[in-house]
Motif scaffolding. Sequence first.
Motif, short mmCIF file in Angstrom:
data_model
loop_
_atom_site.label_atom_id
_atom_site.label_comp_id
_atom_site.label_asym_id
_atom_site.label_seq_id
_atom_site.Cartn_x
_atom_site.Cartn_y
_atom_site.Cartn_z
N ALA A 1 0.83 -1.21 0.00
CA ALA A 1 0.00 0.00 0.00
C ALA A 1 0.86 1.26 0.00
CB ALA A 1 -0.94 -0.02 1.21
N LYS B 1 2.48 1.61 -3.42
CA LYS B 1 1.49 2.04 -4.41
C LYS B 1 1.22 3.53 -4.28
CE LYS B 1 -3.25 1.17 -5.95
NZ LYS B 1 -4.52 0.41 -5.69
N GLY C 1 3.79 0.13 -12.23
CA GLY C 1 3.22 0.40 -10.91
C GLY C 1 4.13 -0.11 -9.83
N HIS D 1 -0.64 -10.64 -4.80
CA HIS D 1 -1.23 -9.36 -4.40
C HIS D 1 -1.82 -8.62 -5.60
CE1 HIS D 1 -1.90 -5.60 -2.35
NE2 HIS D 1 -1.50 -6.14 -1.22
N ASP E 1 -2.37 -5.54 -6.09
CA ASP E 1 -1.77 -4.24 -6.37
C ASP E 1 -0.31 -4.34 -6.80
OD1 ASP E 1 -4.09 -2.83 -5.87
OD2 ASP E 1 -3.66 -2.63 -3.73
N THR F 1 -4.11 -12.86 -11.09
CA THR F 1 -4.09 -11.41 -11.33
C THR F 1 -3.35 -11.05 -12.61
OG1 THR F 1 -2.22 -11.30 -9.79
CG2 THR F 1 -4.38 -10.72 -8.92
#
Length: 472
Positions: A49, A52, A141, A214, A216, A239
């Motif tokens: 998090a 990101k 990312g 994950h 993200d 993902t």
Amino acid sequence: MSAQTADFQDLFRRVQPAEGGREVFDPATGESVGRAPEASVEDLDAAVARAKAAQPGWAARSDQQRSQLLHSAADAIETHAEGLARLLSQEQGKPLNGPNARFEVGACVAWLRATAEFTLEPEVLVDDDSGKAVLHWRPLGVVGAIGPWNWPMMISIWQLAPSLRQGNTVVIKPSGYTPLSVLALVEVLNTALPQEVLIAVPGRGEVGDRLSRHPDVAKIMFTGSTATGRSIIKAAADTVKRLTMELGGNDAGIVLEDADPEAIAEDLFWGAFINTGQTCAALKRLYVPEPLYDQVCQALVEVAKNMPMGVGLEEQNVLGPLQNKAQWEIVDRLVTAAKDSGARVLIGAEPERNTAGYFYPTTLIADIDPQNPLVVEEQFGPALPIIKYTDLDQAIEWANSLTEALGSSVWSSNPDRAEEVASRLVAGTTWINKHGAIDPRVPFGGARESGFGLEFGLEGLKEVSQPHIISQ
């Protein structure tokens, strides 16, 4: 206290937990190196998090700014080079000298600086009366990096440097065998980088599994065994993550009849025994023509006899222990199988058992069957089988027969002949008159079950970027 010792102790203090954690042992002595923190899955989620959240600001910096910051990070490593090398030697086991700990720290600097200078420019694909199409390269990312225990610092740089260069942020999970080395490296890098751009999360397998799954995390970069690589590929599938997989190798080398045994012996030796054989792209099986066989064997023995093995912090040593007991047992099992089959021991193969360190003597095995387990299974340690051949086509067939295809090499005094043979080998890289030599400008990757994707150079930058075509 010397400045070098003080720096080592300061780095060591900064990466250890205030309490708890897991004890790490020196594979050369069995003594405690210290304690490594162990993150939870919840800690990993929090790190992703933060990475990101930091990524848009990092990507918004200019290309030149990111380049300058990578150079500053390289400066920071140089400032702490000796402390990093000493910690690496104690935790991983590799000696300070030779192509080992100091070499690895120096390679971190070299790769950072080289990567800082690479630039992916937009590429005009079409520009005519029909229209215009331009290929751009955007950040992905958050990149998740999962590293190995054999070259923990250098391979971490291979993963994080291009990722950061292209505007990604990175969450890195070090191997459980060598967490302190990577934590110290990240600690040093983060004195130059913005906050939360690079985050290290040490932990057990469930942390790596969560990183691979994950939602993200846009990409996983992994270096390690093929078995673990398969698990990561499966975990990442839900993902649809981008992946770079640099997996196991069982590299073949082929000596041609026109080679000079004395001239190539030392390069053959280091091709096989760099990092005490604990290198994915090390030479792991050597095919030698019958007319040169005895000469090559003897020349390798003479080199091996003069390469001291011992505790890494002792300056004279250039070979060290295996990093962990499990790897020692693999090498011992394979060498024992070779001896039991009647293969001839040229040197080594008699380890001291029940000692504190995981030392296995430098071992050369001759007159071995091409299908012996020591030949067809990756030993990942200081034992080299030398296989005699009488027909070059047969040697090439043997070299190409395994599922691993990371690297290979051809040894000859005739460049044209060597290149012709090299073109017939299946591998990500085939070297001529060297083995395992890498360059930050030259892409590197595997074939078959040795993985996919490329690292280094402009191709490596593309692997951590999203291609974006604007067409009008």
